[in-house]
Design a protein around this motif. Structure first.
Motif, PDB file in Angstrom:
ATOM      1  N   GLY A 142      61.543  42.314  47.262  1.00  0.00           N
ATOM      2  CA  GLY A 142      61.024  43.635  47.586  1.00  0.00           C
ATOM      3  C   GLY A 142      61.843  44.767  46.993  1.00  0.00           C
ATOM      4  N   THR A 143      61.430  45.991  47.307  1.00  0.00           N
ATOM      5  CA  THR A 143      62.146  47.172  46.829  1.00  0.00           C
ATOM      6  C   THR A 143      63.326  47.479  47.752  1.00  0.00           C
ATOM      7  N   LYS A 144      64.190  48.378  47.304  1.00  0.00           N
ATOM      8  CA  LYS A 144      65.318  48.782  48.137  1.00  0.00           C
ATOM      9  C   LYS A 144      64.829  49.412  49.437  1.00  0.00           C
ATOM     10  N   ALA A 145      63.777  50.217  49.341  1.00  0.00           N
ATOM     11  CA  ALA A 145      63.231  50.861  50.537  1.00  0.00           C
ATOM     12  C   ALA A 145      62.688  49.823  51.509  1.00  0.00           C
ATOM     13  N   MET A 146      62.026  48.801  50.997  1.00  0.00           N
ATOM     14  CA  MET A 146      61.509  47.742  51.858  1.00  0.00           C
ATOM     15  C   MET A 146      62.647  47.007  52.557  1.00  0.00           C
ATOM     16  N   SER A 147      63.747  46.780  51.835  1.00  0.00           N
ATOM     17  CA  SER A 147      64.888  46.086  52.432  1.00  0.00           C
ATOM     18  C   SER A 147      65.509  46.912  53.558  1.00  0.00           C
ATOM     19  N   VAL A 148      65.781  48.190  53.280  1.00  0.00           N
ATOM     20  CA  VAL A 148      66.440  49.054  54.262  1.00  0.00           C
ATOM     21  C   VAL A 148      65.574  49.257  55.497  1.00  0.00           C
ATOM     22  N   HIS A 149      64.321  49.651  55.284  1.00  0.00           N
ATOM     23  CA  HIS A 149      63.462  49.990  56.414  1.00  0.00           C
ATOM     24  C   HIS A 149      62.912  48.746  57.103  1.00  0.00           C
ATOM     25  N   GLY A 150      62.778  47.645  56.374  1.00  0.00           N
ATOM     26  CA  GLY A 150      62.391  46.385  57.005  1.00  0.00           C
ATOM     27  C   GLY A 150      63.486  45.879  57.931  1.00  0.00           C
ATOM     28  N   TYR A 151      64.732  46.008  57.469  1.00  0.00           N
ATOM     29  CA  TYR A 151      65.897  45.620  58.282  1.00  0.00           C
ATOM     30  C   TYR A 151      65.924  46.438  59.571  1.00  0.00           C
ATOM     31  N   ARG A 152      65.801  47.758  59.429  1.00  0.00           N
ATOM     32  CA  ARG A 152      65.849  48.642  60.602  1.00  0.00           C
ATOM     33  C   ARG A 152      64.690  48.374  61.554  1.00  0.00           C
ATOM     34  N   ALA A 153      63.515  48.113  60.990  1.00  0.00           N
ATOM     35  CA  ALA A 153      62.334  47.896  61.829  1.00  0.00           C
ATOM     36  C   ALA A 153      62.523  46.694  62.741  1.00  0.00           C
ATOM     37  N   LEU A 154      63.040  45.585  62.203  1.00  0.00           N
ATOM     38  CA  LEU A 154      63.222  44.389  63.019  1.00  0.00           C
ATOM     39  C   LEU A 154      64.422  44.541  63.954  1.00  0.00           C
ATOM     40  N   PHE A 155      65.478  45.188  63.470  1.00  0.00           N
ATOM     41  CA  PHE A 155      66.676  45.371  64.287  1.00  0.00           C
ATOM     42  C   PHE A 155      66.380  46.230  65.524  1.00  0.00           C
ATOM     43  N   GLU A 156      65.498  47.229  65.357  1.00  0.00           N
ATOM     44  CA  GLU A 156      65.193  48.162  66.444  1.00  0.00           C
ATOM     45  C   GLU A 156      63.956  47.767  67.244  1.00  0.00           C
ATOM     46  N   ALA A 157      63.294  46.682  66.846  1.00  0.00           N
ATOM     47  CA  ALA A 157      62.065  46.274  67.540  1.00  0.00           C
ATOM     48  C   ALA A 157      62.357  45.913  68.989  1.00  0.00           C
ATOM     49  N   SER A 158      61.590  46.428  69.877  1.00  0.00           N
ATOM     50  CA  SER A 158      61.777  46.181  71.311  1.00  0.00           C
ATOM     51  C   SER A 158      61.462  44.727  71.654  1.00  0.00           C
ATOM     52  N   GLY A 159      62.383  44.101  72.390  1.00  0.00           N
ATOM     53  CA  GLY A 159      62.156  42.733  72.844  1.00  0.00           C
ATOM     54  C   GLY A 159      62.704  41.671  71.935  1.00  0.00           C
ATOM     55  N   VAL A 160      63.173  42.026  70.719  1.00  0.00           N
ATOM     56  CA  VAL A 160      63.720  41.051  69.777  1.00  0.00           C
ATOM     57  C   VAL A 160      65.202  40.848  70.056  1.00  0.00           C
TER      58      VAL A 160
END
Length: 509
Positions: free
Chosen positions: A124-142
């Motif tokens: 993926g792109t750099k943006a996908m890596s950064v924001h994908g990481y944050r999205a899963l890290f901050e996901a409620s219940g994970v």
């Protein structure tokens, strides 16, 4: 998943479960693995094989530009649950990336609150890596998501850990060349060659070609004697003229001595002079272009056999006599007899490659080098079991979206692609162009971890290698690119082994 043993015809290979050292990754496996899709799906495929629990699901997060890559990866992940997540043209939009991933996570947790999650951010792109990481890290219940990255330098999977350095695990997954090509949805026009033809004779040719004088002499003979005897130089409408093969029943003998070559030319010339162009006398024919044809003919006669080449061509002639491909008193090489003898010497289960005289011409013209390199690779594999898990040559790739291209010789070490371009040419410009093309194609197929070599007859390979590294922005000491010249041919097996070892040392963690 299946892997190949690397010997015999591709269709006859024995399929075995791949050794992936899965026990090392058991503690990192998750029920739901998100993969970011870039231009090279190889890292995603490796991650899916070693980081997903049995009956788990892989989520392929892709953009519009990588839709075809995601679809190809989905097709290759047989027996795995796969779901596509399209960002469309918003691969740089943080809100879209976050919403897509967190919405998927929320839906999963509604049904399976105790399931585990992971993200491999190699593609993926750099943006996908950064924001994908944050999205899963901050996901409620994970709880404790597993973040990972496949490092192209060390060939290790890095597992992120809280407040500590990433945990590096060696990846021991063995892929076939067929699988690597298939991950890019590339097809072969015909099956690659996996059994080298006339390897013993090729070894002797390689020994002779360590002498650059033989290199130039034999290249000259191929271009000026072999090709004119077996091919026709035809004009093309709106295209440059090019050599085309004669029919196999028209290909017979090729001169190996100067006097025979001149006799053959005289006979052909007499036949030609007896049939001048329609409506023109012989004198008018020669008067065209201010007697240019006559001048060209005289120049051709004068340069038909360059005297200093004769003793070096004789070395090859003597080799053919010793190997019984040429009679002791024969002044000409019968390509039909050469083909018949080669057929008898072919290894059992070999592909039907030398079935026609034109194939013998190709072998003599330089394809022998590819067969020699393939044979040396397979000998290396036998000496060091596990070093090479697949090898082959003549990969004629049919790419419907782009122009066709060809790989000369390639092998795989675990999942790392090594591509070798081969040429008996000694000209710097041609050698350089072949290596550069091989580098581009290898990067396309094998990604950053791919390695490239040129096996050629250039007498200053270090100079050529240095120039290519500058052009491709590869460090001088980096063994990612290497050139083997005529001085390496006699012991190419050793040099290839050293090259593999140098890569292991240079990229060691």
């Amino acid at each position: 998943m299946l892997c190949n043993t690397g010997y015999g015809n591709f269709e006859k290979r024995i399929h075995l479960p791949c050794d992936m050292s899965t026990s090392e990754f058991d503690k990192y496996k998750v029920d739901h693995l998100f993969l970011l899709i870039g231009e090279n799906p190889l890292p995603n495929y490796v991650a899916a094989q070693i980081l997903l629990k049995e009956d788990g699901t892989v989520y392929l997060v892709h953009s519009t530009d990588t839709t075809s890559k995601a679809a190809c990866l989905e097709r290759n992940l047989k027996g795995v649950n796969v779901k596509l997540i399209s960002l469309k043209t918003h691969e740089a939009n943080s809100c879209v990336i976050k919403n897509k991933i967190q919405t998927e996570v929320k839906n999963i947790l509604t049904k399976h609150p105790k399931h585990t999650f992971g993200l491999n951010y190699t593609g993926g792109t750099k943006a996908m890596s950064v924001h994908g990481y944050r999205a899963l890290f901050e996901a409620s219940g994970v709880q404790n998501p597993v973040f990972s990255y496949l490092d192209a330098r060390s060939l290790q999977m890095f597992i992120d850990r809280d407040n500590d350095s990433p945990k590096a695990e060696a990846v021991d997954i063995k892929l076939s060349l067929e699988k690597i090509f298939d991950l890019h949805d590339l097809r072969w026009d015909k099956e690659p060659i996996t059994v080298p033809i006339l390897p013993e004779l090729a070894i002797e040719f390689a020994k002779l070609h360590t002498d650059k004088k033989v290199v130039f002499a034999w290249r000259w003979w191929c271009d000026n004697v072999l090709k004119p005897a077996t091919k026709v130089f035809k004009k093309k409408l709106n295209k440059p003229p090019e050599w085309e093969w004669k029919k196999d029943n028209q290909i017979d003998k090729v001169a190996l001595k100067a006097d025979i070559a001149v006799q053959n030319l005289n006979k052909a010339l007499l036949d030609y002079l007896k049939q001048p162009e329609e409506g023109k006398s012989l004198l008018e024919l020669f008067q065209d272009d201010n007697y240019k044809r006559l001048k060209d003919l005289c120049d051709f006669y004068n340069g038909l056999w360059i005297p200093e080449y004769l003793p070096h061509i004789e070395k090859v002639t003597q080799l053919l006599k010793e190997r019984k491909y040429l009679g002791e008193s024969d002044p000409e090489l019968s390509l039909k007899q050469f083909t018949e003898k080669a057929q008898l010497e072919k290894p059992e289960h070999s592909c039907q490659w030398l079935e026609k005289p034109r194939k013998s011409c190709q072998w003599l013209d330089g394809i022998w080098l590819e067969h020699y390199v393939l044979h040396q690779l397979q000998e290396l594999s036998r000496k060091f079991p596990g070093l090479i898990n697949d090898s082959g040559m003549s990969f004629n790739v049919k790419d419907t979206k782009k122009e066709k291209f060809e790989f000369d010789v390639a092998f795989v070490k675990n999942y790392q692609l090594f591509a070798l371009s081969c040429t008996t040419d000694a000209s710097k410009s041609l050698c350089k162009s072949k290596l550069f093309e091989a580098y581009i194609r290898a990067q396309q197929l094998g990604g950053e971890q791919a390695r490239v070599a040129l096996v050629c007859c250039y007498d200053n390979p270090e100079e050529l290698e240095a120039e290519l590294k500058v052009d491709t922005e590869v460090k001088k000491e980096d063994p990612k690119i290497i050139v083997f010249g005529c001085k390496h041919l006699d012991d190419i097996q050793k040099y290839i082994k050293d090259w593999i070892d140098d890569n292991n040392r240079y990229y060691a963690p």
